[in-house]
Design a protein around this motif. Structure first.
Motif, short mmCIF file in Angstrom:
data_model
loop_
_atom_site.label_atom_id
_atom_site.label_comp_id
_atom_site.label_asym_id
_atom_site.label_seq_id
_atom_site.Cartn_x
_atom_site.Cartn_y
_atom_site.Cartn_z
N ILE A 191 42.77 61.82 71.11
CA ILE A 191 43.55 62.97 70.61
C ILE A 191 42.60 64.07 70.14
CG2 ILE A 191 45.10 63.75 68.77
CD1 ILE A 191 46.44 60.98 68.93
N ALA A 192 41.52 63.67 69.44
CA ALA A 192 40.54 64.64 68.95
C ALA A 192 39.88 65.37 70.12
CB ALA A 192 39.49 63.94 68.10
N VAL A 193 39.55 64.64 71.18
CA VAL A 193 38.92 65.24 72.37
C VAL A 193 39.85 66.26 73.01
CG1 VAL A 193 38.19 64.78 74.75
CG2 VAL A 193 37.37 63.33 72.90
N ILE A 194 41.13 65.90 73.16
CA ILE A 194 42.11 66.81 73.76
C ILE A 194 42.24 68.09 72.93
CG2 ILE A 194 44.57 67.11 74.29
CD1 ILE A 194 44.64 64.10 74.94
N LEU A 195 42.30 67.94 71.61
CA LEU A 195 42.43 69.10 70.73
C LEU A 195 41.22 70.03 70.84
CD1 LEU A 195 43.89 67.46 67.48
CD2 LEU A 195 45.07 69.04 69.01
N ILE A 196 40.03 69.43 70.78
CA ILE A 196 38.80 70.23 70.79
C ILE A 196 38.55 70.83 72.16
CG2 ILE A 196 36.32 70.23 70.33
CD1 ILE A 196 38.23 69.90 67.89
N LYS A 197 38.94 70.13 73.22
CA LYS A 197 38.78 70.69 74.57
C LYS A 197 39.63 71.94 74.72
CE LYS A 197 38.90 69.48 79.47
NZ LYS A 197 39.19 68.43 80.47
N TYR A 198 40.84 71.89 74.18
CA TYR A 198 41.71 73.07 74.22
C TYR A 198 41.11 74.21 73.42
CZ TYR A 198 45.53 76.22 73.01
OH TYR A 198 46.28 77.34 72.80
N ILE A 199 40.59 73.87 72.25
CA ILE A 199 39.99 74.88 71.38
C ILE A 199 38.75 75.49 72.03
CG2 ILE A 199 38.77 75.22 69.18
CD1 ILE A 199 40.70 73.08 68.01
N ALA A 200 37.94 74.62 72.69
CA ALA A 200 36.70 75.08 73.32
C ALA A 200 36.98 76.06 74.45
CB ALA A 200 35.92 73.88 73.85
N GLN A 201 38.17 75.97 75.04
CA GLN A 201 38.53 76.87 76.14
C GLN A 201 39.04 78.22 75.61
OE1 GLN A 201 41.31 74.39 78.24
NE2 GLN A 201 39.71 73.35 79.40
N ASN A 202 39.15 78.30 74.29
CA ASN A 202 39.59 79.55 73.66
C ASN A 202 38.49 80.01 72.69
OD1 ASN A 202 42.75 79.87 74.33
ND2 ASN A 202 42.23 77.71 74.12
N PRO A 203 37.53 80.81 73.16
CA PRO A 203 36.35 81.21 72.39
C PRO A 203 36.67 81.77 71.00
CG PRO A 203 36.17 81.96 74.66
CD PRO A 203 37.56 81.43 74.49
N PHE B 228 26.36 72.44 69.11
CA PHE B 228 24.93 72.27 69.39
C PHE B 228 24.67 71.80 70.83
CE2 PHE B 228 25.15 72.02 64.75
CZ PHE B 228 24.12 72.87 64.39
N LYS B 229 25.71 71.95 71.68
CA LYS B 229 25.61 71.60 73.12
C LYS B 229 25.23 70.13 73.32
CE LYS B 229 26.26 75.99 73.84
NZ LYS B 229 27.61 76.48 74.21
N LEU B 230 25.77 69.26 72.48
CA LEU B 230 25.45 67.84 72.55
C LEU B 230 26.65 66.99 72.96
CD1 LEU B 230 23.25 67.54 69.31
CD2 LEU B 230 22.45 67.54 71.69
N PHE B 231 27.71 67.65 73.42
CA PHE B 231 28.92 66.91 73.82
C PHE B 231 29.39 67.37 75.19
CE2 PHE B 231 33.36 65.59 73.86
CZ PHE B 231 33.28 64.33 73.29
N SER B 232 29.97 66.44 75.94
CA SER B 232 30.52 66.75 77.25
C SER B 232 31.93 66.18 77.34
CB SER B 232 29.64 66.15 78.35
OG SER B 232 30.21 66.40 79.62
N PHE B 233 32.85 66.92 77.96
CA PHE B 233 34.25 66.52 78.00
C PHE B 233 34.64 65.76 79.27
CE2 PHE B 233 34.22 70.00 74.94
CZ PHE B 233 35.00 69.48 73.92
#
Length: 206
Positions: free
Chosen positions: A57-69, A139-144
């Motif tokens: 759930i956290a990944v889904i939320l943050i992925k959506y947020i990451a797509q909205n700068p 910090f560019k240390l995560f990948s979705f």
């Protein structure tokens, strides 16, 4: 992104995030004292199972947020404030006394179901993993991608299980040292969250 690095991040963040005495690990300690280490391990397994949907759930939320700068930029600023607040919170907690283990209620329930129930009721699970993921992403240390998320989730599950396992295994020692342990761990967490806030602020400024 190195999947083993993501596994490590999942493990270490989950381990450190669960190390400070709380309802979840104090329950593991109490179950171990009352019912034995095997029951405590079943409880730890139950808690860890719920980590899987919490991370997803956290990944889904943050992925959506990451797509909205715009949202991401705002959250980065909010994150600095949150880490400062957490640093202050852990510092205040380090000044408090011993947690009363007797206050933790285990009753005569199945340890596995107790672990699942308490983990579901843990309101900090999803926000914690969301904060962890967004910090790594900043910090560019995560990948979705699916494989990376799988290894991060696996690390998070094992990190949570291992700290609860340790609470169960060393229950008697921890029971005697809870006050001192709580003070030292909270002080360390206060310093760590303070450093994250400083690094995040520097990144924002430069």
């Amino acid at each position: 992104m190195n999947i083993f690095l993501l596994f490590f991040f999942g493990f270490i963040f989950s381990f450190v995030g669960s190390i400070t005495p709380s309802m979840l690990n104090m329950t593991a300690l109490k179950i171990s004292l009352e019912k034995g280490k095997q029951a405590a391990n079943k409880y730890a397994f139950g808690v860890s199972l719920i980590i899987i949907p919490q991370v997803i759930i956290a990944v889904i939320l943050i992925k959506y947020i990451a797509q909205n700068p715009t949202i991401l930029e705002t959250l980065e600023k909010v994150g600095i404030v949150v880490f400062i607040a957490l640093s202050y919170y852990f510092y205040k907690e380090s000044k408090k006394g011993k947690i009363k283990i007797d206050a933790v209620k285990t009753k005569n329930r199945n340890p596995l179901l107790t672990g699942i129930a308490l983990s579901i009721l843990n309101m900090f699970g999803i926000p914690f993993f969301s904060g962890t993921i967004i910090t790594l992403d900043v910090f560019k240390l995560f990948s979705f991608d699916a494989v990376s998320v799988f290894f991060f989730t696996l690390g998070s599950v094992l990190g949570t299980f291992y700290i609860l396992f340790l609470y169960g295994k060393f229950a008697k020692i921890i029971q005697q040292k809870t006050g001192e342990l709580t003070k030292d761990i909270n002080l360390i967490l206060s310093i760590l969250t303070g450093l994250v806030a400083v690094f995040s602020l520097i990144k924002q400024l430069f």
